[in-house]
Scaffold this active site. Sequence first.
Site, PDB file in Angstrom:
ATOM      1  N   SER A 138       0.834  -1.203   0.000  1.00  0.00           N
ATOM      2  CA  SER A 138       0.000   0.000   0.000  1.00  0.00           C
ATOM      3  C   SER A 138       0.864   1.247   0.000  1.00  0.00           C
ATOM      4  O   SER A 138       2.011   1.231   0.474  1.00  0.00           O
ATOM      5  CB  SER A 138      -0.901   0.002   1.245  1.00  0.00           C
ATOM      6  OG  SER A 138      -1.572   1.237   1.392  1.00  0.00           O
ATOM      7  N   TYR A 151      -0.638   0.321  11.001  1.00  0.00           N
ATOM      8  CA  TYR A 151      -0.948  -0.333   9.728  1.00  0.00           C
ATOM      9  C   TYR A 151       0.128  -0.024   8.687  1.00  0.00           C
ATOM     10  O   TYR A 151       0.604  -0.914   7.965  1.00  0.00           O
ATOM     11  CB  TYR A 151      -2.314   0.142   9.240  1.00  0.00           C
ATOM     12  CG  TYR A 151      -2.709  -0.349   7.880  1.00  0.00           C
ATOM     13  CD1 TYR A 151      -3.201  -1.640   7.692  1.00  0.00           C
ATOM     14  CD2 TYR A 151      -2.617   0.475   6.756  1.00  0.00           C
ATOM     15  CE1 TYR A 151      -3.582  -2.095   6.437  1.00  0.00           C
ATOM     16  CE2 TYR A 151      -3.002   0.035   5.507  1.00  0.00           C
ATOM     17  CZ  TYR A 151      -3.474  -1.250   5.348  1.00  0.00           C
ATOM     18  OH  TYR A 151      -3.838  -1.685   4.098  1.00  0.00           O
TER      19      TYR A 151
END
Length: 251
Positions: A138, A151
């Site tokens: 990501s 995260y």
Amino acid sequence: MSSPEGAILVLGGRSDIGGQLALRLCEGRPVVLAARGNHGLDGVAKQLRQRGASRVTILDFDATDCERHREVFDEAERSVGPVTTAIVAFGILGEQARAETDEAHALEIAVVDYAAQVSMLTVLASRMRSGHIVAFTSIAGWRARRANYVYGSTKAGLDAFCQGLADKLHGGPLALITARPGFVIGSMSAGMKPAPLSVTPDVVADYVVHAIAKDSSRSPRSRTLWIPGKLQLLAWVMAAVPRPIWRHMPR
């Protein structure tokens, strides 16, 4: 009886992106949906059959039970034959605010989004004989932000692992496609405000399918995909932002 193109294994059978990708690749091929329990998978299985999947098998899979990862892969191959497309699509977003004071939740995010992925990718790289492995990192891992550093840190670690694994596989019959999307509008991000250059699961799947389609069966190529492509320009800008400003950046 195995398909001449090989089977598809979706690790994280309820994943929006994993499901969209499988739908685009499944014609004439068996598909294994691996997920914890079978609830919520009937609709995905039905869509896969409608798209031409020769068979859809549901396999119980707990991503955090890393000791069973190799067993899960072997069970999939016993069921449908050689896996030539493995999609590692499980993961959680977690709650940043909670993870800042709840070490158990921080660890849960780290295990699911990093440690379990490393374990499964290692199994796939050692057991698959040819084809493609697909992993998802990501833009959140490009530079960790105050607003989602737990995260983001797992995605940073996973991306580094994938770059090394891709180099290991270089020149062989098995390739790793590392997808680096921006904000994905889907069930995992429901209720959140989309960020600039947001994409939907079908767009991510289209990028990956296009990359796979470029390869010949004998010489697949590992690739890292920015999704959308303009996201790479944003990443360069992000790297240049001074830290006093960066620490106030939103999620």
